[in-house]
Design a protein around this motif. Structure first.
Motif, PDB file in Angstrom:
ATOM      1  N   TYR A   1       0.702  -1.137  -0.110  1.00  0.00           N
ATOM      2  CA  TYR A   1       0.011   0.008   0.043  1.00  0.00           C
ATOM      3  C   TYR A   1       0.832   1.308  -0.037  1.00  0.00           C
ATOM      4  N   VAL A   2       1.710   1.239   0.714  1.00  0.00           N
ATOM      5  CA  VAL A   2       2.603   2.476   0.913  1.00  0.00           C
ATOM      6  C   VAL A   2       3.598   2.520  -0.302  1.00  0.00           C
ATOM      7  N   GLY A   3       4.127   1.588  -0.589  1.00  0.00           N
ATOM      8  CA  GLY A   3       4.893   1.569  -1.940  1.00  0.00           C
ATOM      9  C   GLY A   3       4.246   2.139  -3.209  1.00  0.00           C
ATOM     10  N   VAL A   4       3.060   2.072  -3.333  1.00  0.00           N
ATOM     11  CA  VAL A   4       2.190   2.577  -4.517  1.00  0.00           C
ATOM     12  C   VAL A   4       1.592   3.738  -4.259  1.00  0.00           C
ATOM     13  N   THR A   5       1.457   4.300  -3.050  1.00  0.00           N
ATOM     14  CA  THR A   5       0.729   5.439  -2.823  1.00  0.00           C
ATOM     15  C   THR A   5       1.344   6.566  -3.687  1.00  0.00           C
ATOM     16  N   ALA A   6       2.594   6.736  -3.826  1.00  0.00           N
ATOM     17  CA  ALA A   6       2.878   8.002  -4.454  1.00  0.00           C
ATOM     18  C   ALA A   6       2.687   8.000  -6.044  1.00  0.00           C
ATOM     19  N   ILE A   7       2.838   6.671  -6.242  1.00  0.00           N
ATOM     20  CA  ILE A   7       2.521   6.101  -7.807  1.00  0.00           C
ATOM     21  C   ILE A   7       1.066   6.454  -8.308  1.00  0.00           C
ATOM     22  N   ILE A   8       0.304   6.184  -7.082  1.00  0.00           N
ATOM     23  CA  ILE A   8      -1.417   6.426  -7.434  1.00  0.00           C
ATOM     24  C   ILE A   8      -1.427   7.797  -7.544  1.00  0.00           C
ATOM     25  N   MET A   9      -0.983   8.630  -6.475  1.00  0.00           N
ATOM     26  CA  MET A   9      -1.178  10.016  -6.579  1.00  0.00           C
ATOM     27  C   MET A   9      -0.597  10.641  -7.930  1.00  0.00           C
ATOM     28  N   ALA A  10       0.571  10.352  -8.326  1.00  0.00           N
ATOM     29  CA  ALA A  10       1.179  10.913  -9.482  1.00  0.00           C
ATOM     30  C   ALA A  10       0.087  10.482 -10.628  1.00  0.00           C
ATOM     31  N   GLU A  11      -0.431   9.242 -10.613  1.00  0.00           N
ATOM     32  CA  GLU A  11      -1.059   8.668 -11.888  1.00  0.00           C
ATOM     33  C   GLU A  11      -2.455   9.354 -12.009  1.00  0.00           C
ATOM     34  N   MET A  12      -2.878   9.487 -10.629  1.00  0.00           N
ATOM     35  CA  MET A  12      -4.473   9.975 -10.804  1.00  0.00           C
ATOM     36  C   MET A  12      -4.570  11.455 -10.691  1.00  0.00           C
ATOM     37  N   LEU A  13      -3.453  12.360 -10.085  1.00  0.00           N
ATOM     38  CA  LEU A  13      -3.746  13.483  -9.850  1.00  0.00           C
ATOM     39  C   LEU A  13      -2.504  14.294 -10.574  1.00  0.00           C
ATOM     40  N   GLY A  14      -1.786  13.784 -11.281  1.00  0.00           N
ATOM     41  CA  GLY A  14      -0.779  14.469 -12.120  1.00  0.00           C
ATOM     42  C   GLY A  14       0.510  14.629 -11.183  1.00  0.00           C
ATOM     43  N   MET A  15       1.597  14.382 -12.071  1.00  0.00           N
ATOM     44  CA  MET A  15       2.964  14.520 -11.834  1.00  0.00           C
ATOM     45  C   MET A  15       3.217  16.247 -10.931  1.00  0.00           C
ATOM     46  N   GLU A  16       2.645  17.220 -11.744  1.00  0.00           N
ATOM     47  CA  GLU A  16       2.942  18.515 -11.452  1.00  0.00           C
ATOM     48  C   GLU A  16       2.306  18.802 -10.216  1.00  0.00           C
ATOM     49  N   ARG A  17       1.247  17.969  -9.495  1.00  0.00           N
ATOM     50  CA  ARG A  17       0.454  18.048  -8.113  1.00  0.00           C
ATOM     51  C   ARG A  17       1.199  17.187  -7.040  1.00  0.00           C
ATOM     52  N   LEU A  18       1.904  16.217  -7.533  1.00  0.00           N
ATOM     53  CA  LEU A  18       2.660  15.266  -6.660  1.00  0.00           C
ATOM     54  C   LEU A  18       3.092  15.857  -5.354  1.00  0.00           C
ATOM     55  N   THR A  19       3.750  16.885  -5.538  1.00  0.00           N
ATOM     56  CA  THR A  19       4.592  17.352  -4.148  1.00  0.00           C
ATOM     57  C   THR A  19       3.776  17.966  -3.241  1.00  0.00           C
ATOM     58  N   SER A  20       2.685  18.536  -3.863  1.00  0.00           N
ATOM     59  CA  SER A  20       1.458  19.469  -2.858  1.00  0.00           C
ATOM     60  C   SER A  20       0.848  18.201  -2.277  1.00  0.00           C
ATOM     61  N   THR A  21       0.114  17.181  -3.130  1.00  0.00           N
ATOM     62  CA  THR A  21      -0.431  16.071  -2.505  1.00  0.00           C
ATOM     63  C   THR A  21       0.148  15.208  -1.366  1.00  0.00           C
ATOM     64  N   TYR A  22       1.224  14.893  -1.909  1.00  0.00           N
ATOM     65  CA  TYR A  22       2.144  14.037  -0.944  1.00  0.00           C
ATOM     66  C   TYR A  22       2.486  14.675   0.414  1.00  0.00           C
ATOM     67  N   GLY A  23       2.791  16.111   0.345  1.00  0.00           N
ATOM     68  CA  GLY A  23       3.071  16.971   1.378  1.00  0.00           C
ATOM     69  C   GLY A  23       1.994  17.126   2.307  1.00  0.00           C
ATOM     70  N   ILE A  24       0.589  17.517   1.862  1.00  0.00           N
ATOM     71  CA  ILE A  24      -0.370  17.401   2.524  1.00  0.00           C
ATOM     72  C   ILE A  24      -0.596  16.363   3.398  1.00  0.00           C
ATOM     73  N   SER A  25      -0.569  15.094   2.726  1.00  0.00           N
ATOM     74  CA  SER A  25      -0.731  13.943   3.159  1.00  0.00           C
ATOM     75  C   SER A  25       0.242  13.500   4.438  1.00  0.00           C
ATOM     76  N   LEU A  26       1.291  13.902   4.128  1.00  0.00           N
ATOM     77  CA  LEU A  26       2.452  13.373   5.220  1.00  0.00           C
ATOM     78  C   LEU A  26       2.291  14.386   6.371  1.00  0.00           C
ATOM     79  N   PHE A  27       1.925  15.875   6.102  1.00  0.00           N
ATOM     80  CA  PHE A  27       1.352  16.501   7.373  1.00  0.00           C
ATOM     81  C   PHE A  27       0.423  16.054   8.101  1.00  0.00           C
ATOM     82  N   ILE A  28      -0.612  15.726   7.257  1.00  0.00           N
ATOM     83  CA  ILE A  28      -1.861  15.280   8.437  1.00  0.00           C
ATOM     84  C   ILE A  28      -1.577  13.872   9.141  1.00  0.00           C
ATOM     85  N   ASN A  29      -0.873  13.111   8.440  1.00  0.00           N
ATOM     86  CA  ASN A  29      -0.355  11.792   8.904  1.00  0.00           C
ATOM     87  C   ASN A  29       0.468  12.041  10.141  1.00  0.00           C
ATOM     88  N   GLY A  30       1.163  13.005  10.075  1.00  0.00           N
ATOM     89  CA  GLY A  30       1.958  13.447  11.281  1.00  0.00           C
ATOM     90  C   GLY A  30       1.448  13.663  12.494  1.00  0.00           C
TER      91      GLY A  30
END
Length: 174
Positions: free
Chosen positions: A114-143
């Motif tokens: 699950y964790v290994g494909v999360t970034a791949i799924i985010m990039a594929e479904m939301l676009g590479m240009e949004r990956l840093t924002s999507t992953y960053g928000i996710s990590l912040f809330i997870n923290g």
């Protein structure tokens, strides 16, 4: 802010959050659970090793397998989430060290996939240009969730003196 209005991102974000709550608290509580179940500290530590080793295998293997095209990447994402939750929810129903080890192995492997494909799924479904924002928000809330989860689980255990309902709930949350 526009990301928080995207339903696809919200589904991914919520699944990341529920997984983070379950994974973190399970890892923290697993040794105490094993000792409470009658196993010694060494066997309790081995359970952590099982989860960690198979988590690593799942992260590397799940990502590699998702690139083969054998199954859609979303199946790895959803499957990892489903099997990690199921193994955690069923853990209180088993009582031998071997079956607990199997549940821990399934949990580690599935969580890793699950964790290994999360970034791949985010990039594929939301676009590479949004990956840093999507992953960053996710990590912040997870923290934040990983900071408040252990005290809440500790209070739960102190009130019930049982890991069964806690682990089942964490599994169902996942």
């Amino acid at each position: 802010i526009t990301l928080l209005k995207d339903p696809i991102y919200l589904v991914i974000l919520i699944s990341n959050c529920t997984n983070a709550i379950s994974y973190t608290n399970f890892i923290i509580l697993l040794p105490s659970y094993a000792i409470n179940a009658g196993f010694n500290k060494q066997l309790a530590a081995y359970l952590l090793s099982i989860v960690s080793a198979l988590d690593l295998v799942g992260r590397i293997g799940g990502s590699a397998l998702s690139d083969t095209g054998f199954l859609p990447k979303t199946w790895y994402f959803v499957g990892g989430l489903f099997f990690s939750g199921l193994s955690l929810a069923l853990l209180p129903l088993v009582n031998t060290y071997a079956t607990i080890s199997i549940c821990c192995a399934i949990f580690g492997l599935a969580s890793g996939v699950y964790v290994g494909v999360t970034a791949i799924i985010m990039a594929e479904m939301l676009g590479m240009e949004r990956l840093t924002s999507t992953y960053g928000i996710s990590l912040f809330i997870n923290g934040i969730l990983q900071l408040i989860g252990p005290p809440i689980c500790g209070l739960w255990f102190e009130r019930t003196h049982s890991y069964a309902a806690l682990f089942s709930t964490l599994g169902l949350i996942t």
